[in-house]
Design a protein around this motif. Structure first.
Motif, PDB file in Angstrom:
ATOM      1  N   ALA A 196      28.491  67.890  13.904  1.00  0.00           N
ATOM      2  CA  ALA A 196      27.800  67.856  15.436  1.00  0.00           C
ATOM      3  C   ALA A 196      28.205  67.044  16.368  1.00  0.00           C
ATOM      4  CB  ALA A 196      27.685  65.964  14.548  1.00  0.00           C
ATOM      5  N   VAL A 197      29.749  67.436  16.335  1.00  0.00           N
ATOM      6  CA  VAL A 197      30.707  67.012  17.168  1.00  0.00           C
ATOM      7  C   VAL A 197      30.232  68.133  18.462  1.00  0.00           C
ATOM      8  CG1 VAL A 197      31.724  65.144  16.395  1.00  0.00           C
ATOM      9  CG2 VAL A 197      33.225  67.397  16.455  1.00  0.00           C
ATOM     10  N   LYS A 245      36.931  70.117  27.455  1.00  0.00           N
ATOM     11  CA  LYS A 245      35.732  69.284  28.342  1.00  0.00           C
ATOM     12  C   LYS A 245      35.726  67.883  26.780  1.00  0.00           C
ATOM     13  CE  LYS A 245      34.842  68.483  31.279  1.00  0.00           C
ATOM     14  NZ  LYS A 245      35.627  68.643  32.699  1.00  0.00           N
ATOM     15  N   VAL A 246      36.009  67.442  26.476  1.00  0.00           N
ATOM     16  CA  VAL A 246      35.402  66.587  25.874  1.00  0.00           C
ATOM     17  C   VAL A 246      35.124  65.114  25.953  1.00  0.00           C
ATOM     18  CG1 VAL A 246      36.889  64.788  24.058  1.00  0.00           C
ATOM     19  CG2 VAL A 246      38.221  66.521  24.347  1.00  0.00           C
ATOM     20  N   ASN A 247      33.721  64.871  25.811  1.00  0.00           N
ATOM     21  CA  ASN A 247      33.083  63.429  25.999  1.00  0.00           C
ATOM     22  C   ASN A 247      33.612  62.756  25.381  1.00  0.00           C
ATOM     23  OD1 ASN A 247      31.708  61.381  26.170  1.00  0.00           O
ATOM     24  ND2 ASN A 247      29.362  63.199  26.790  1.00  0.00           N
ATOM     25  N   THR A 248      34.948  61.273  25.720  1.00  0.00           N
ATOM     26  CA  THR A 248      35.271  60.439  25.633  1.00  0.00           C
ATOM     27  C   THR A 248      34.955  59.238  25.135  1.00  0.00           C
ATOM     28  OG1 THR A 248      35.974  59.563  27.854  1.00  0.00           O
ATOM     29  CG2 THR A 248      37.802  61.958  26.672  1.00  0.00           C
ATOM     30  N   ASP A 249      33.147  58.915  25.999  1.00  0.00           N
ATOM     31  CA  ASP A 249      32.911  57.814  25.539  1.00  0.00           C
ATOM     32  C   ASP A 249      32.166  57.601  23.884  1.00  0.00           C
ATOM     33  OD1 ASP A 249      33.817  56.336  27.567  1.00  0.00           O
ATOM     34  OD2 ASP A 249      32.255  56.935  29.001  1.00  0.00           O
ATOM     35  N   ILE A 250      31.792  59.156  24.260  1.00  0.00           N
ATOM     36  CA  ILE A 250      30.746  59.404  22.740  1.00  0.00           C
ATOM     37  C   ILE A 250      32.101  60.159  21.527  1.00  0.00           C
ATOM     38  CG2 ILE A 250      28.853  60.651  21.728  1.00  0.00           C
ATOM     39  CD1 ILE A 250      28.503  59.173  24.583  1.00  0.00           C
ATOM     40  N   LEU A 251      32.960  60.599  22.024  1.00  0.00           N
ATOM     41  CA  LEU A 251      33.880  60.193  20.755  1.00  0.00           C
ATOM     42  C   LEU A 251      34.766  58.904  20.098  1.00  0.00           C
ATOM     43  CD1 LEU A 251      36.210  61.770  19.233  1.00  0.00           C
ATOM     44  CD2 LEU A 251      37.334  61.667  21.849  1.00  0.00           C
ATOM     45  N   SER A 252      35.001  58.129  21.524  1.00  0.00           N
ATOM     46  CA  SER A 252      34.797  56.496  20.543  1.00  0.00           C
ATOM     47  C   SER A 252      34.169  56.029  19.849  1.00  0.00           C
ATOM     48  CB  SER A 252      35.549  55.869  21.843  1.00  0.00           C
ATOM     49  OG  SER A 252      35.551  54.049  21.606  1.00  0.00           O
ATOM     50  N   ALA A 253      32.902  56.447  20.370  1.00  0.00           N
ATOM     51  CA  ALA A 253      31.462  55.803  19.759  1.00  0.00           C
ATOM     52  C   ALA A 253      31.682  56.684  17.882  1.00  0.00           C
ATOM     53  CB  ALA A 253      29.788  56.007  20.586  1.00  0.00           C
ATOM     54  N   VAL A 254      31.532  57.333  17.982  1.00  0.00           N
ATOM     55  CA  VAL A 254      32.135  57.988  16.537  1.00  0.00           C
ATOM     56  C   VAL A 254      33.265  57.431  15.292  1.00  0.00           C
ATOM     57  CG1 VAL A 254      32.530  60.568  15.365  1.00  0.00           C
ATOM     58  CG2 VAL A 254      31.004  60.303  17.151  1.00  0.00           C
ATOM     59  N   ASN A 255      34.698  57.133  16.601  1.00  0.00           N
ATOM     60  CA  ASN A 255      35.298  56.906  15.619  1.00  0.00           C
ATOM     61  C   ASN A 255      35.254  55.435  15.065  1.00  0.00           C
ATOM     62  OD1 ASN A 255      37.109  59.242  15.275  1.00  0.00           O
ATOM     63  ND2 ASN A 255      37.782  58.647  17.555  1.00  0.00           N
ATOM     64  N   GLU A 315      25.879  61.778  13.714  1.00  0.00           N
ATOM     65  CA  GLU A 315      24.786  62.951  13.447  1.00  0.00           C
ATOM     66  C   GLU A 315      24.021  62.605  14.771  1.00  0.00           C
ATOM     67  OE1 GLU A 315      25.121  65.666   9.323  1.00  0.00           O
ATOM     68  OE2 GLU A 315      23.743  64.284   9.594  1.00  0.00           O
ATOM     69  N   GLU A 316      23.593  61.102  13.946  1.00  0.00           N
ATOM     70  CA  GLU A 316      22.526  60.662  15.206  1.00  0.00           C
ATOM     71  C   GLU A 316      23.391  60.511  16.608  1.00  0.00           C
ATOM     72  OE1 GLU A 316      20.256  55.921  15.756  1.00  0.00           O
ATOM     73  OE2 GLU A 316      20.469  56.911  13.436  1.00  0.00           O
ATOM     74  N   ILE A 317      24.243  59.528  16.778  1.00  0.00           N
ATOM     75  CA  ILE A 317      25.116  59.384  17.916  1.00  0.00           C
ATOM     76  C   ILE A 317      25.283  60.302  18.331  1.00  0.00           C
ATOM     77  CG2 ILE A 317      27.484  59.442  18.572  1.00  0.00           C
ATOM     78  CD1 ILE A 317      27.802  56.885  16.242  1.00  0.00           C
ATOM     79  N   CYS A 318      25.971  62.207  17.736  1.00  0.00           N
ATOM     80  CA  CYS A 318      26.256  63.606  18.579  1.00  0.00           C
ATOM     81  C   CYS A 318      24.829  64.240  18.940  1.00  0.00           C
ATOM     82  CB  CYS A 318      26.237  63.532  17.868  1.00  0.00           C
ATOM     83  SG  CYS A 318      28.250  63.251  17.263  1.00  0.00           S
ATOM     84  N   ALA A 319      23.253  63.898  18.064  1.00  0.00           N
ATOM     85  CA  ALA A 319      22.128  64.424  18.657  1.00  0.00           C
ATOM     86  C   ALA A 319      21.778  63.201  19.395  1.00  0.00           C
ATOM     87  CB  ALA A 319      21.796  64.003  17.252  1.00  0.00           C
ATOM     88  N   ALA A 320      22.012  62.499  20.527  1.00  0.00           N
ATOM     89  CA  ALA A 320      21.437  61.720  21.283  1.00  0.00           C
ATOM     90  C   ALA A 320      21.913  61.978  22.795  1.00  0.00           C
ATOM     91  CB  ALA A 320      21.447  60.516  21.102  1.00  0.00           C
ATOM     92  N   ASN A 321      23.519  62.916  22.605  1.00  0.00           N
ATOM     93  CA  ASN A 321      24.173  63.339  23.129  1.00  0.00           C
ATOM     94  C   ASN A 321      24.468  64.163  23.868  1.00  0.00           C
ATOM     95  OD1 ASN A 321      25.192  59.544  24.663  1.00  0.00           O
ATOM     96  ND2 ASN A 321      24.959  60.106  22.451  1.00  0.00           N
ATOM     97  N   GLU A 322      25.512  64.954  25.050  1.00  0.00           N
ATOM     98  CA  GLU A 322      26.009  66.031  24.851  1.00  0.00           C
ATOM     99  C   GLU A 322      27.150  65.983  24.321  1.00  0.00           C
ATOM    100  OE1 GLU A 322      25.408  67.806  28.012  1.00  0.00           O
ATOM    101  OE2 GLU A 322      23.445  66.784  28.022  1.00  0.00           O
TER     102      GLU A 322
END
Length: 339
Positions: free
Chosen positions: A75-76, A102-112, A153-160
């Motif tokens: 997913a990530v 490239k790391v999308n840090t905002d979405i990484l934080s949301a996943v964690n 998976e839902e968070i990642c699918a909605a973002n880069e």
């Protein structure tokens, strides 16, 4: 998971490590969690006193850690990445090519933020090589509620994608070495060869190398000459301090460039200049680039070659982690500098 007799466990999946101890000789895992028990394993387990085991029991509500880690890693992950097989509940994300991580840090934080999920990455904008480990994924318990994995998976699918590798490009490059003492032949140019080698290591050939005196007009004219010849990157070495004879910043300004920054919060590299004429980057390099293994040049160059046009705000953010500790043996890039 459920408790079963070891003699009835063949074909089942261990939920825990089984430790074997031979005093003075060995202490370690005889079998690791996730191991599928074979008939020949039973006697070995009984020999160390394991008459019962906890094994994985499939149901519709929970996911084993190995499967969960694989799904989260998938997913990530984005461009130019591949996944390892699960090992002890962890899956790694690897680079499929050289490039800029490239790391999308905002979405990484949301996943964690999803309870019992853990994704750890290298720093954003690190230059990586093919085969490098970019990230690791796992869940904390042996089994996890499938809704938590589905949330990731839902968070990642909605973002880069959270993790991807951006390829660097080959730029046709011109290098201008400045310094009246070098131009006159009084001293040897040791700056140009260092810069040329770094550029070529990144796959960007130096097609034109000129040595000029500290003359603002000549340097400005040479910048335009290189661009008129179709070069895509201009690197100027020397003449970057505030001494009266150092003409590089004034020459870049006289050439009509849009100066993004003269000065950066990176040590070594404070007197660095970044400017653009149209889409052509102009880099003014301070003397530290000649003798330090890692400087502002090593931080900025991969981003330029990845096609990124940097704004001043992105430069100012580099102050956090921008202090080189001058270690007796340089370990860059395996250190905090530029991160």
């Amino acid at each position: 998971m459920r408790r079963v007799k070891t003699t009835e466990s063949v074909g089942m999946v261990l939920c825990h490590d089984v430790t074997k101890i031979v005093p003075g000789e060995f202490k370690g895992a005889l079998f690791k969690k996730g191991h599928i028990i074979k008939a020949e394993d039973v006697e070995a387990l009984l020999d160390i006193g394991k008459e019962h085991l906890f094994v994985w029991e499939s149901d519709d509500l929970n996911i084993h850690e190995n499967d969960a880690a694989s799904r989260i890693a998938q997913a990530v992950s984005g461009n130019s990445t591949e996944l390892t097989c699960p090992k002890e509940g962890r899956v790694n994300v690897l680079a499929l090519s050289d490039g800029l991580l490239k790391v999308n840090t905002d979405i990484l934080s949301a996943v964690n933020s999803v309870e019992e999920v853990a994704v750890a990455t290298r720093h954003n904008n690190s230059y990586v090589r093919k085969g490098d480990t970019l990230a690791g994924t796992r869940v904390i318990p042996l089994v996890i509620n499938k809704e938590k994995v589905e949330k990731v998976e839902e968070i990642c699918a909605a973002n880069e994608p959270i993790i991807s590798v951006k390829p660097v490009q080959s730029y046709k490059t011109g290098v201008i070495t400045t310094g009246s003492e070098v131009y006159s032949g009084r001293i040897e140019d040791r700056f140009g060869p260092v810069v040329i080698k770094k550029l070529e290591d990144f796959g960007s050939p130096v097609l034109h190398h000129t040595i000029l005196p500290d003359d603002k007009t000549q340097i400005a004219e040479e910048i335009h000459s290189l661009i008129d010849q179709g070069l895509e990157l201009v690197v100027i070495t020397g003449g970057m301090s505030v001494d009266p004879d150092d003409a590089t910043p004034g020459a870049v300004k006289a050439a009509g460039a849009d100066i993004i920054t003269y000065g950066t919060p990176l040590f070594p590299g404070a007197m660095f200049l970044l400017a653009y004429i149209a889409d052509v980057p102009i880099l003014g390099l301070p003397g530290c680039v000649m003798y330090h293994k890692a400087t502002v040049f090593d931080i900025i160059l991969p981003r330029i070659l990845a096609g990124e046009k940097l704004a001043r705000q992105e430069i100012t953010r580099l102050g956090h982690g921008g202090l080189c500790l001058d270690c007796p043996q340089c370990h860059y890039p395996h250190c905090s500098f530029g991160k």
